[in-house]
Scaffold this active site. Sequence first.
Site, PDB file in Angstrom:
ATOM      1  N   LYS A   1       3.504   8.134  -5.532  1.00 47.22           N
ATOM      2  CA  LYS A   1       3.965   7.654  -4.139  1.00 47.22           C
ATOM      3  C   LYS A   1       3.324   8.153  -3.125  1.00 47.22           C
ATOM      4  O   LYS A   1       3.116   9.342  -3.101  1.00 47.22           O
ATOM      5  CB  LYS A   1       5.390   7.963  -4.044  1.00 47.22           C
ATOM      6  CG  LYS A   1       6.562   7.140  -4.948  1.00 47.22           C
ATOM      7  CD  LYS A   1       6.424   5.695  -4.678  1.00 47.22           C
ATOM      8  CE  LYS A   1       7.700   4.980  -5.565  1.00 47.22           C
ATOM      9  NZ  LYS A   1       7.558   3.555  -4.758  1.00 47.22           N
TER      10      LYS A   1
ATOM     11  N   LYS B   1      10.846  -7.981 -10.362  1.00 47.65           N
ATOM     12  CA  LYS B   1      12.085  -7.467 -10.337  1.00 47.65           C
ATOM     13  C   LYS B   1      12.902  -8.651 -10.786  1.00 47.65           C
ATOM     14  O   LYS B   1      13.165  -9.489  -9.966  1.00 47.65           O
ATOM     15  CB  LYS B   1      12.282  -6.868  -8.935  1.00 47.65           C
ATOM     16  CG  LYS B   1      11.566  -5.543  -8.639  1.00 47.65           C
ATOM     17  CD  LYS B   1      12.055  -5.104  -7.257  1.00 47.65           C
ATOM     18  CE  LYS B   1      11.555  -3.664  -7.075  1.00 47.65           C
ATOM     19  NZ  LYS B   1      10.143  -3.512  -6.799  1.00 47.65           N
TER      20      LYS B   1
END
Length: 359
Positions: free
Chosen positions: A162, A266
Amino acid sequence: MRLRPFSLGLTAPLQTARGAVDRRKGFLVAVDPEADGGSVPALGLGEATPLPGWTESLSACEAALRGVGGGNEKRELPADAVSRLDPVETPAARHGLALALADATARDARRSLSEHLAENEDFPAPAETVPVNATIGDGDSEAAVDEAEAAVERGFDCLKVKVGARDLDADVDRLRAVRRAVGEGVSLRADANGAWDRATAREAVERLAPLGLAYLEQPLPADDLDGAAALRDRQKDVPIALDESLASRGLDAVLDAGAADAVVLKPMALGGPDRALAVAKRAREAGVEPVVTTTIDAVVARTAAVHVAAAIPDVAPCGLATGSLLDDDLAPDPCPVADGEIPVPSGPGLAGDAFDGLR
């Protein structure tokens, strides 16, 4: 159709565009031939876990499901019930019902869900395992290195780090430190979650090019497809993956703009496992690699996402090692991560009899 609400705590708050989320709330969706009529061939189980910003609200999800199936009322499920649910307006609701019916169909045919999905898209036989990445948080360089080394020791050969919460100098230092620690044999990704402006993103791709990133995910805000396309043109050694852009703009817009080398799918946000696999097929045909992940769902939807990934031929490592982000779950996980891979359940439907207590 029967709905069972649930609420599961997260180990740490999930930051979204609409604020922090500390619980995942949704519905188990169960279909039953005795209650739902001839459109249902067997018992089936789905999950609808909306995440505002990605999907509809919890209340809109419930209203949509009750509108087509009666909720806990016993009435025949319309044969076109899934098509009555809009995959853009209420994707989580459609995911829950589409999954329940796909599970029922696969169980009735004594096939796994991945076999059922692959056959519908004319894909070859699905894989028996799915490679997955480990996610490294936004801690400082020392913390990132510690997490990365621990993940590699557990068998992961793909890491997603991240970035974007710190200034660019700090993020570049963190990624360099991780690359030095794990070596060139580990695939390294970076995910900015749309945090950078165009100037920062341009500088980032130049400075990160020597690290051999597998891709840089969502470097710019979701709607800036032209900016993402310009980054691809500017530095071809740093492939660009888009995640949030897929939800906000759709695959057609991403492809038309030439904005991505990879797209992150997703299933909950796309409206179901069937739609996720169809998007994966279209992306692959356009030369864009699909990767499957979740919206931090409960075990039923996570298992379905594993089947989606397994149905995609030679899929790249996916973001499916997310069960540990929940404090508790609806049932034991039938596909735990081992050595950087997830075994795909081979029993009928989602996972044989693993979820019988939830149906």
